[in-house]
Design a protein around this motif. Structure first.
Motif, short mmCIF file in Angstrom:
data_model
loop_
_atom_site.label_atom_id
_atom_site.label_comp_id
_atom_site.label_asym_id
_atom_site.label_seq_id
_atom_site.Cartn_x
_atom_site.Cartn_y
_atom_site.Cartn_z
N LEU A 30 0.82 -1.21 0.00
CA LEU A 30 0.00 0.00 0.00
C LEU A 30 0.86 1.26 0.00
N ARG A 31 2.06 1.16 0.51
CA ARG A 31 2.99 2.29 0.51
C ARG A 31 3.78 2.39 -0.80
N GLY A 32 3.37 1.61 -1.79
CA GLY A 32 3.96 1.72 -3.12
C GLY A 32 5.17 0.85 -3.38
N LYS A 33 5.47 -0.07 -2.48
CA LYS A 33 6.62 -0.95 -2.65
C LYS A 33 6.18 -2.26 -3.30
N ARG A 34 7.05 -2.79 -4.12
CA ARG A 34 6.81 -4.10 -4.73
C ARG A 34 7.27 -5.16 -3.74
N VAL A 35 6.34 -6.01 -3.29
CA VAL A 35 6.59 -6.88 -2.15
C VAL A 35 6.29 -8.34 -2.51
N LEU A 36 7.19 -9.22 -2.09
CA LEU A 36 6.97 -10.66 -2.19
C LEU A 36 6.96 -11.25 -0.79
N VAL A 37 5.91 -12.00 -0.47
CA VAL A 37 5.89 -12.74 0.79
C VAL A 37 6.10 -14.22 0.47
N ILE A 38 6.99 -14.86 1.23
CA ILE A 38 7.33 -16.26 0.99
C ILE A 38 6.92 -17.09 2.20
N ASP A 39 6.17 -18.14 1.96
CA ASP A 39 5.82 -19.08 3.02
C ASP A 39 6.93 -20.13 3.08
N ALA A 40 7.75 -20.07 4.12
CA ALA A 40 8.86 -21.02 4.28
C ALA A 40 8.49 -22.18 5.20
N ASP A 41 7.23 -22.28 5.58
CA ASP A 41 6.79 -23.34 6.47
C ASP A 41 6.42 -24.58 5.64
N ILE A 42 7.43 -25.23 5.10
CA ILE A 42 7.22 -26.36 4.20
C ILE A 42 6.52 -27.50 4.93
N GLY A 43 5.44 -27.99 4.32
CA GLY A 43 4.64 -29.04 4.91
C GLY A 43 3.43 -28.54 5.66
N LEU A 44 3.41 -27.28 6.03
CA LEU A 44 2.30 -26.72 6.82
C LEU A 44 1.94 -25.32 6.35
N ARG A 45 1.75 -25.14 5.06
CA ARG A 45 1.52 -23.79 4.55
C ARG A 45 0.19 -23.21 5.03
N ASN A 46 0.21 -21.91 5.36
CA ASN A 46 -0.99 -21.19 5.80
C ASN A 46 -1.08 -19.79 5.22
N LEU A 47 0.04 -19.25 4.77
CA LEU A 47 0.06 -17.86 4.31
C LEU A 47 -0.89 -17.65 3.13
N ASP A 48 -1.02 -18.65 2.27
CA ASP A 48 -1.92 -18.55 1.12
C ASP A 48 -3.37 -18.38 1.56
N VAL A 49 -3.75 -19.05 2.66
CA VAL A 49 -5.13 -18.97 3.15
C VAL A 49 -5.42 -17.58 3.70
N ILE A 50 -4.48 -17.05 4.47
CA ILE A 50 -4.68 -15.72 5.08
C ILE A 50 -4.74 -14.63 4.01
N MET A 51 -4.09 -14.89 2.87
CA MET A 51 -4.12 -13.93 1.77
C MET A 51 -5.22 -14.23 0.77
N GLY A 52 -5.99 -15.30 1.00
CA GLY A 52 -7.09 -15.63 0.10
C GLY A 52 -6.65 -16.13 -1.26
N LEU A 53 -5.48 -16.80 -1.31
CA LEU A 53 -4.91 -17.22 -2.60
C LEU A 53 -4.75 -18.75 -2.70
N GLU A 54 -5.39 -19.48 -1.80
CA GLU A 54 -5.17 -20.93 -1.75
C GLU A 54 -5.62 -21.65 -3.02
N ASN A 55 -6.59 -21.09 -3.73
CA ASN A 55 -7.10 -21.75 -4.93
C ASN A 55 -6.31 -21.43 -6.19
N ARG A 56 -5.27 -20.62 -6.05
CA ARG A 56 -4.49 -20.22 -7.23
C ARG A 56 -3.14 -20.91 -7.32
N ILE A 57 -2.83 -21.76 -6.37
CA ILE A 57 -1.50 -22.37 -6.31
C ILE A 57 -1.36 -23.48 -7.35
N VAL A 58 -0.31 -23.38 -8.14
CA VAL A 58 0.06 -24.43 -9.09
C VAL A 58 1.42 -25.02 -8.70
N PHE A 59 2.41 -24.13 -8.56
CA PHE A 59 3.75 -24.51 -8.14
C PHE A 59 4.06 -23.86 -6.80
#
Length: 264
Positions: A30-59
């Motif tokens: 929102l402050r105009g920065k290009r941002v990448l968030v990485i879920d490093a919790d391999i085996g127990l991912r949750n960041l996609d759910v909190i961001m509402g992106l769980e249905n878009r994951i391919v890789f």
């Protein structure tokens, strides 16, 4: 472009690391920065759910590191912002499937494309923690005002210091009423115990639970005080001098001492 890598960690699970990662990422975007968030919790991912992106994951992150796909194929753009992106974790692999060198090499490549990379660190201090901290320029340690959480945070701060990683403290789920009653450790006491600079304080609020469950970070709610607090943390990361307000009364430890003295 050469971005900054921030690892969001705590040592203890359940203190709000993933929610903090999603909201800080959204706030920086929102402050105009290009941002990448990485879920490093391999085996127990949750960041996609909190961001509402769980249905878009391919890789996922492991696919990128192992050369199954290019990182552009695995990175997902946020539904709410053209500046915010997610690299999800694998749900089926073990944390030991990647190593520190592989993670560092990937982050060095991604730093050329993003202003900020926020790495959501898994709980614990084993291989997953080491991978998440690889290549980090800075760390934010999330703790709640509870003795067990503070103790685990202290251990993590020591490990980060041994790696020469600059570390700041985010105190989460502060209950204003409990602090005023002396039944919760006050934020300034937490800072004194841990001995590092505080970058923010997030009050307990049911709205953040609702926003996380709905996959919509609370920073997008303009009326939310918690959302404003995350935006202020983002501003501090950008070098803006935003004061951290504290209105704390009686010490938790004083109150606890009085309880024990009455019981004797």
């Amino acid at each position: 472009m050469s971005g900054r890598v921030l690892v969001i960690t705590s040592g203890k699970g359940g203190v709000g690391k993933t929610t903090a990662t999603a909201n800080l990422g959204a706030a920086l975007a929102l402050r105009g920065k290009r941002v990448l968030v990485i879920d490093a919790d391999i085996g127990l991912r949750n960041l996609d759910v909190i961001m509402g992106l769980e249905n878009r994951i391919v890789f996922n992150l492991v696919d990128v590191i192992k050369g199954v796909c290019k990182h552009q194929q695995a990175i997902i753009k946020s539904k709410r912002s053209n500046n915010l992106f997610l690299l999800p974790a694998s749900q089926t692999d073990d944390k030991n499937v990647i190593n520190v060198d592989e993670m560092r090499d990937l982050l060095n490549k991604l730093k050329q494309e993003f202003h900020f990379i926020l790495v959501d660190c898994p709980a614990g201090i084993e291989q997953g923690f080491k991978n998440a901290c690889a290549g980090a320029d800075q760390a934010i340690v999330v703790t709640t005002p509870e003795v067990s959480s503070i103790r685990d945070a202290d251990r993590v701060i020591g490990l980060l210091a041994s790696e020469g990683i600059e570390t700041s403290l985010l105190i989460n789920r502060v209950d204003r009423d409990l602090v005023k009653q002396g039944d919760m450790i006050a934020p300034q006491e937490v800072v004194e115990m841990l001995g590092i600079d505080q970058i923010g304080m997030i009050f307990r609020d049911n709205d953040i639970v609702i926003s996380s469950n709905s996959g919509d970070p609370i920073v997008y709610n303009e009326k939310s005080k918690v959302g404003k607090a995350f935006l202020e943390v983002a501003d501090r990361l950008l070098g803006v001098a935003v004061p951290i307000s504290t209105n704390i009364s009686e010490s938790f430890w004083t109150r606890l001492g009085r309880k024990f003295s009455r019981a004797v």
